[in-house]
Design a protein around this motif. Structure first.
Motif, PDB file in Angstrom:
ATOM      1  N   ASP A 163      89.778  30.365   7.985  1.00  0.00           N
ATOM      2  CA  ASP A 163      90.564  30.635   9.200  1.00  0.00           C
ATOM      3  C   ASP A 163      91.702  31.584   8.819  1.00  0.00           C
ATOM      4  OD1 ASP A 163      91.655  30.596  11.701  1.00  0.00           O
ATOM      5  OD2 ASP A 163      92.358  28.515  11.610  1.00  0.00           O
ATOM      6  N   SER A 164      91.373  32.828   8.571  1.00  0.00           N
ATOM      7  CA  SER A 164      92.319  33.778   7.995  1.00  0.00           C
ATOM      8  C   SER A 164      93.316  34.289   9.030  1.00  0.00           C
ATOM      9  CB  SER A 164      91.573  34.960   7.374  1.00  0.00           C
ATOM     10  OG  SER A 164      90.742  35.585   8.331  1.00  0.00           O
ATOM     11  N   THR A 165      94.395  34.879   8.525  1.00  0.00           N
ATOM     12  CA  THR A 165      95.445  35.423   9.378  1.00  0.00           C
ATOM     13  C   THR A 165      95.700  36.886   9.029  1.00  0.00           C
ATOM     14  OG1 THR A 165      97.120  34.599   7.835  1.00  0.00           O
ATOM     15  CG2 THR A 165      96.597  33.223   9.724  1.00  0.00           C
ATOM     16  N   ARG A 166      96.204  37.614  10.004  1.00  0.00           N
ATOM     17  CA  ARG A 166      96.549  39.014   9.794  1.00  0.00           C
ATOM     18  C   ARG A 166      97.994  39.139   9.298  1.00  0.00           C
ATOM     19  NH1 ARG A 166      93.355  38.969  14.777  1.00  0.00           N
ATOM     20  NH2 ARG A 166      95.261  38.383  15.874  1.00  0.00           N
ATOM     21  N   MET A 167      98.325  40.301   8.728  1.00  0.00           N
ATOM     22  CA  MET A 167      99.669  40.557   8.208  1.00  0.00           C
ATOM     23  C   MET A 167     100.266  41.770   8.907  1.00  0.00           C
ATOM     24  SD  MET A 167     100.071  38.345   5.692  1.00  0.00           S
ATOM     25  CE  MET A 167      98.978  37.178   6.499  1.00  0.00           C
ATOM     26  N   PRO A 168     101.464  41.647   9.515  1.00  0.00           N
ATOM     27  CA  PRO A 168     102.102  42.833  10.108  1.00  0.00           C
ATOM     28  C   PRO A 168     102.343  43.901   9.042  1.00  0.00           C
ATOM     29  CG  PRO A 168     103.218  40.821  10.803  1.00  0.00           C
ATOM     30  CD  PRO A 168     102.269  40.436   9.719  1.00  0.00           C
ATOM     31  N   ALA A 169     102.152  45.144   9.395  1.00  0.00           N
ATOM     32  CA  ALA A 169     102.200  46.237   8.423  1.00  0.00           C
ATOM     33  C   ALA A 169     103.554  46.328   7.729  1.00  0.00           C
ATOM     34  CB  ALA A 169     101.855  47.549   9.109  1.00  0.00           C
ATOM     35  N   ALA A 170     104.634  46.339   8.485  1.00  0.00           N
ATOM     36  CA  ALA A 170     105.960  46.528   7.893  1.00  0.00           C
ATOM     37  C   ALA A 170     106.311  45.381   6.946  1.00  0.00           C
ATOM     38  CB  ALA A 170     107.015  46.655   8.990  1.00  0.00           C
TER      39      ALA A 170
ATOM     40  N   VAL B 298     108.405  25.172   5.937  1.00  0.00           N
ATOM     41  CA  VAL B 298     108.153  26.601   6.130  1.00  0.00           C
ATOM     42  C   VAL B 298     106.869  26.948   5.385  1.00  0.00           C
ATOM     43  CG1 VAL B 298     109.082  28.943   5.928  1.00  0.00           C
ATOM     44  CG2 VAL B 298     110.649  26.983   6.191  1.00  0.00           C
ATOM     45  N   PRO B 299     105.739  27.018   6.073  1.00  0.00           N
ATOM     46  CA  PRO B 299     104.470  27.318   5.394  1.00  0.00           C
ATOM     47  C   PRO B 299     104.317  28.823   5.178  1.00  0.00           C
ATOM     48  CG  PRO B 299     104.081  26.985   7.714  1.00  0.00           C
ATOM     49  CD  PRO B 299     105.551  26.782   7.514  1.00  0.00           C
ATOM     50  N   PRO B 300     103.350  29.244   4.398  1.00  0.00           N
ATOM     51  CA  PRO B 300     103.075  30.680   4.287  1.00  0.00           C
ATOM     52  C   PRO B 300     102.428  31.194   5.562  1.00  0.00           C
ATOM     53  CG  PRO B 300     101.417  29.424   3.104  1.00  0.00           C
ATOM     54  CD  PRO B 300     102.443  28.427   3.575  1.00  0.00           C
ATOM     55  N   TRP B 301     102.606  32.466   5.838  1.00  0.00           N
ATOM     56  CA  TRP B 301     101.924  33.055   6.993  1.00  0.00           C
ATOM     57  C   TRP B 301     100.672  33.800   6.567  1.00  0.00           C
ATOM     58  CZ3 TRP B 301     106.950  34.116   5.530  1.00  0.00           C
ATOM     59  CH2 TRP B 301     107.192  35.334   4.905  1.00  0.00           C
ATOM     60  N   ILE B 302     100.367  33.760   5.271  1.00  0.00           N
ATOM     61  CA  ILE B 302      99.090  34.290   4.792  1.00  0.00           C
ATOM     62  C   ILE B 302      97.961  33.337   5.187  1.00  0.00           C
ATOM     63  CG2 ILE B 302      97.757  34.698   2.672  1.00  0.00           C
ATOM     64  CD1 ILE B 302     100.205  35.972   1.477  1.00  0.00           C
ATOM     65  N   ASN B 303      98.292  32.057   5.335  1.00  0.00           N
ATOM     66  CA  ASN B 303      97.346  31.058   5.831  1.00  0.00           C
ATOM     67  C   ASN B 303      98.038  30.228   6.901  1.00  0.00           C
ATOM     68  OD1 ASN B 303      96.714  31.124   2.528  1.00  0.00           O
ATOM     69  ND2 ASN B 303      94.911  31.307   3.839  1.00  0.00           N
ATOM     70  N   LYS B 304      97.312  29.328   7.510  1.00  0.00           N
ATOM     71  CA  LYS B 304      97.873  28.533   8.598  1.00  0.00           C
ATOM     72  C   LYS B 304      98.441  27.204   8.097  1.00  0.00           C
ATOM     73  CE  LYS B 304      95.113  30.733  12.181  1.00  0.00           C
ATOM     74  NZ  LYS B 304      94.163  30.574  13.290  1.00  0.00           N
ATOM     75  N   PHE B 305      99.409  26.686   8.842  1.00  0.00           N
ATOM     76  CA  PHE B 305     100.194  25.540   8.387  1.00  0.00           C
ATOM     77  C   PHE B 305      99.373  24.274   8.230  1.00  0.00           C
ATOM     78  CE2 PHE B 305     100.198  24.347  12.851  1.00  0.00           C
ATOM     79  CZ  PHE B 305     100.243  22.967  12.805  1.00  0.00           C
ATOM     80  N   TYR B 306      98.227  24.173   8.908  1.00  0.00           N
ATOM     81  CA  TYR B 306      97.550  22.872   8.946  1.00  0.00           C
ATOM     82  C   TYR B 306      96.856  22.509   7.640  1.00  0.00           C
ATOM     83  CZ  TYR B 306      93.160  25.341  10.198  1.00  0.00           C
ATOM     84  OH  TYR B 306      92.040  26.154  10.219  1.00  0.00           O
ATOM     85  N   ILE B 307      97.020  23.308   6.597  1.00  0.00           N
ATOM     86  CA  ILE B 307      96.604  22.840   5.268  1.00  0.00           C
ATOM     87  C   ILE B 307      97.380  21.572   4.906  1.00  0.00           C
ATOM     88  CG2 ILE B 307      98.299  24.275   4.063  1.00  0.00           C
ATOM     89  CD1 ILE B 307      94.783  23.166   2.856  1.00  0.00           C
TER      90      ILE B 307
ATOM     91  N   ARG C 290      90.434  39.077   6.885  1.00  0.00           N
ATOM     92  CA  ARG C 290      89.298  38.927   5.971  1.00  0.00           C
ATOM     93  C   ARG C 290      89.523  39.697   4.669  1.00  0.00           C
ATOM     94  NH1 ARG C 290      86.497  43.719   6.633  1.00  0.00           N
ATOM     95  NH2 ARG C 290      86.694  44.734   8.660  1.00  0.00           N
ATOM     96  N   GLU C 291      90.340  40.767   4.711  1.00  0.00           N
ATOM     97  CA  GLU C 291      90.616  41.503   3.484  1.00  0.00           C
ATOM     98  C   GLU C 291      91.440  40.664   2.520  1.00  0.00           C
ATOM     99  OE1 GLU C 291      92.291  45.310   4.430  1.00  0.00           O
ATOM    100  OE2 GLU C 291      90.835  45.672   6.022  1.00  0.00           O
ATOM    101  N   MET C 292      92.444  39.965   3.039  1.00  0.00           N
ATOM    102  CA  MET C 292      93.230  39.063   2.207  1.00  0.00           C
ATOM    103  C   MET C 292      92.366  37.902   1.714  1.00  0.00           C
ATOM    104  SD  MET C 292      96.223  38.481   0.910  1.00  0.00           S
ATOM    105  CE  MET C 292      97.297  39.534   1.883  1.00  0.00           C
ATOM    106  N   ALA C 293      91.514  37.371   2.588  1.00  0.00           N
ATOM    107  CA  ALA C 293      90.654  36.250   2.203  1.00  0.00           C
ATOM    108  C   ALA C 293      89.703  36.654   1.084  1.00  0.00           C
ATOM    109  CB  ALA C 293      89.868  35.755   3.417  1.00  0.00           C
TER     110      ALA C 293
END
Length: 604
Positions: free
Chosen positions: A445-452, A265-274, A405-408
């Motif tokens: 390769d950043s990812t977005r976060m759902p608001a809720a 179960v990887p984080p969804w703040i980044n992508k699993f292929y790390i 990009r804000e999280m990055a």
């Protein structure tokens, strides 16, 4: 005619090609006009608004420094002491510089940390002027840091914020970041006739175009990487998907495999292929080679259509959905699970939820650099206070998600010299093209976060620390209690982790109700985890018991050379070593690994 000067001739300056200068400046004028127009248009639409009124201070930096100043004024002796020490050292530096100019050998007044690469060029020490500039900066940096630490009785969160932003200020003012005070840049400018600066200007414009008017520094040559072709290439199939994730089952590499499948179960703040960058450093490929039937969750890169997806949805449509899909694919109900960073926090929530419902399908759990107790969350807590949370929520409410990009940018600020300023020098001052580096490609390769979901995570975990409170969090109608998790757990932390400090992650040993093996790896949040045995790099620490404090654990620990991966393999195999025939992904798979979800960019 005299011979033309060449870059190898000392003390020469080559003129730039006039045609190149003309072309460059014409291109700069056209691109600059387009960038400014796009930036102004986005501001008018509110896309770049920080979530607060113009002129506001949502990060509360001004208030933090105002409180520090008030405390210093109340105790001026500390300030005077710091000033006297600074001027005394500065006077010594002047005297030493003068003596050097007359040929005397003198010891430095101050030296940079051995890991500081900003001053690696020999001219910083061999040339008297640049040696003075370097030491002058280091003295000033130490002075500002001492002042930030001199204020008595500051609230711990305010003190952390003052220290963090003082370092941001100090790092930004480093002489290595400026043309006229960086000997390497001056030498390059002389050798190329300023063409490095023209190339740097082009690079700057390209980065502004990538960020649509905001600077988005290019850290690597992205053209050299293709997901599924040059990175994330371990063979497998997507065997299940829903709105939030695709589940990948990897093809076996051995004739016999461990009976229990392994779910990551990887984080969804980044992508699993790390965990699957290249074959030689892929934890996924290595685990397959050790006889695991590996399943990995590949999270979606969400947009506004998934704005209402909650943390609870990530649990039910993530690990819970994966458990059912693994049963369908293999016939097995018992599995082992790994959670990385935020994925580990979700795994702990899932285990607590399952414990309350007497669901025992996950038989052993592994946590990579996972926070469960957020009381001391390190420097990330600088960004978590009520004003900043409201600003983040305002931005997410407008879009339905937090921009990747804000999280990055937040994570890059934690290591500004390595992940911001070094690229400013290389890309813009030296005019160099970024070097192809898989880890930096993944980092960008950043990812977005759902608001809720993200609002729940920041408030309930970071701000209120509800996860460690029995009954503090309820998911899917069930209250959570980490103490009811009785499965054996392997908790891996990394010693130089800026995101999940190891002394905080150690708290898991006191919170989880089952037997825990705690292992500390050298290096940081990424390099300490993705450290294959073949690399021969880093070390790790182990101990037989888990005393109440991390300091006691470390004092009793033993340092072992090399990767922690073999230690984990011995531990996980000891939980159940039963072997069965290798399992191949079924013919009705949806698509080849790494799937389509992981290929969606935050800019798409």
């Amino acid at each position: 005619m005299p011979e033309e000067n060449t870059p190898s001739d000392p003390g020469t300056f080559r003129m730039a090609d006039p045609a190149m200068v003309s072309r460059t400046m014409a291109d700069v004028a056209e691109r600059s006009q387009r960038i400014v127009a796009d930036f102004l248009k986005r501001q008018a639409q509110g896309d770049t608004a920080p979530g607060a009124a113009p002129g506001a201070d949502p990060m509360q930096i001004g208030n933090a420094f105002m409180e520090m100043t008030t405390r210093l004024i109340a105790n001026p002796a500390r300030l005077v002491e710091a000033q006297l020490g600074f001027w005394q050292d500065y006077l010594t530096l002047w005297q030493n510089t003068a003596r050097r100019m007359f040929g005397d050998a003198v010891d430095p007044v101050i030296a940079e940390d051995g890991k500081d690469r900003r001053f690696k060029d020999d001219a910083w020490r061999e040339n008297e002027v640049f040696d003075f500039i370097r030491q002058s900066y280091l003295l000033s940096a130490r002075y500002f840091t001492n002042i930030a630490h001199a204020a008595d009785d500051l609230d711990p969160k305010t003190a952390l914020k003052v220290d963090f932003y003082t370092r941001q200020f100090v790092d930004a003012l480093s002489p290595s970041n400026f043309l006229m005070t960086n000997p390497e840049v001056l030498r390059k400018t002389a050798e190329t006739g300023g063409e490095n600066l023209l190339r740097g200007l082009q690079n700057l414009l390209s980065d502004l175009e990538r960020g649509k008017g905001q600077l988005r520094i290019r850290m690597t040559d992205e053209s050299k990487f293709r997901i599924g072709e040059t990175i994330a290439v371990t063979p497998g199939k997507v065997v299940f998907q829903n709105d939030l994730m695709q589940l990948i089952q990897y093809a076996p590499a051995t004739e016999r495999v461990l009976r229990r499948p392994l779910l990551i179960v990887p984080p969804w703040i980044n992508k699993f292929y790390i965990l699957d960058l290249r074959p030689k450093n892929s934890f996924i490929r290595w685990a397959v080679e050790q006889g695991h039937t590996v399943f990995v969750i590949s999270w979606v890169n969400p947009d506004e259509h998934l704005a209402t997806k909650t943390f609870e949805n990530y649990m039910t449509e993530g690990p819970y959905a994966a458990l059912d899909a693994i049963r369908d694919a293999t016939g097995e109900t018992d599995i082992n699970a790994v959670g990385y960073c935020l994925g580990g926090t979700l795994l702990a929530c899932t285990l607590a939820h399952m414990a309350a419902r007497q669901d025992e399908r996950i038989r052993a759990a592994t946590f990579f650099t996972t926070m469960l107790d957020f009381a001391e969350a390190g420097e990330l807590s600088v960004f978590i206070d009520e004003e900043q949370l409201q600003a983040i929520e305002n931005r997410m409410q407008k879009r339905g998600y937090l921009e990747g990009r804000e999280m990055a940018t937040t994570f890059n600020m934690l290591r500004a010299n390595d992940l911001i300023w070094s690229f400013v020098v290389q890309n813009y001052l030296l005019g160099q093209e970024p070097f192809p580096f898989d880890l930096l490609f993944w980092n960008d390769d950043s990812t977005r976060m759902p608001a809720a979901m993200h609002s729940f995570y920041l408030r309930r975990m970071y701000q209120q620390n509800d996860l460690i409170k029995p009954g503090g969090i309820t998911l899917a109608g069930t209250v959570l209690d980490l103490g009811k998790i009785k499965v054996p757990s392997y908790v891996l932390s990394t010693r130089e982790d800026h995101i999940a400090p190891w002394k905080s992650t150690y708290r898991a040993t006191q919170l989880l109700g089952g037997p825990v093996r705690f292992v500390l790896a050298a290096s940081g949040h990424i390099a300490g985890v993705t450290n294959p045995p073949s690399s021969g790099k880093y070390s790790h620490w182990v101990a037989e018991n888990n005393p109440p404090t991390p300091a006691e654990w470390f004092d009793a620990s033993t340092e072992l050379a090399g990767s922690w991966w073999p230690d984990w393999q011995r531990w996980i195999s000891a939980q159940d070593s039963t072997m069965v025939a290798a399992r191949v992904p079924h013919a009705g798979a949806l698509e080849d690994a790494p799937g389509s979800y992981v290929k969606v960019m935050a800019s798409d």
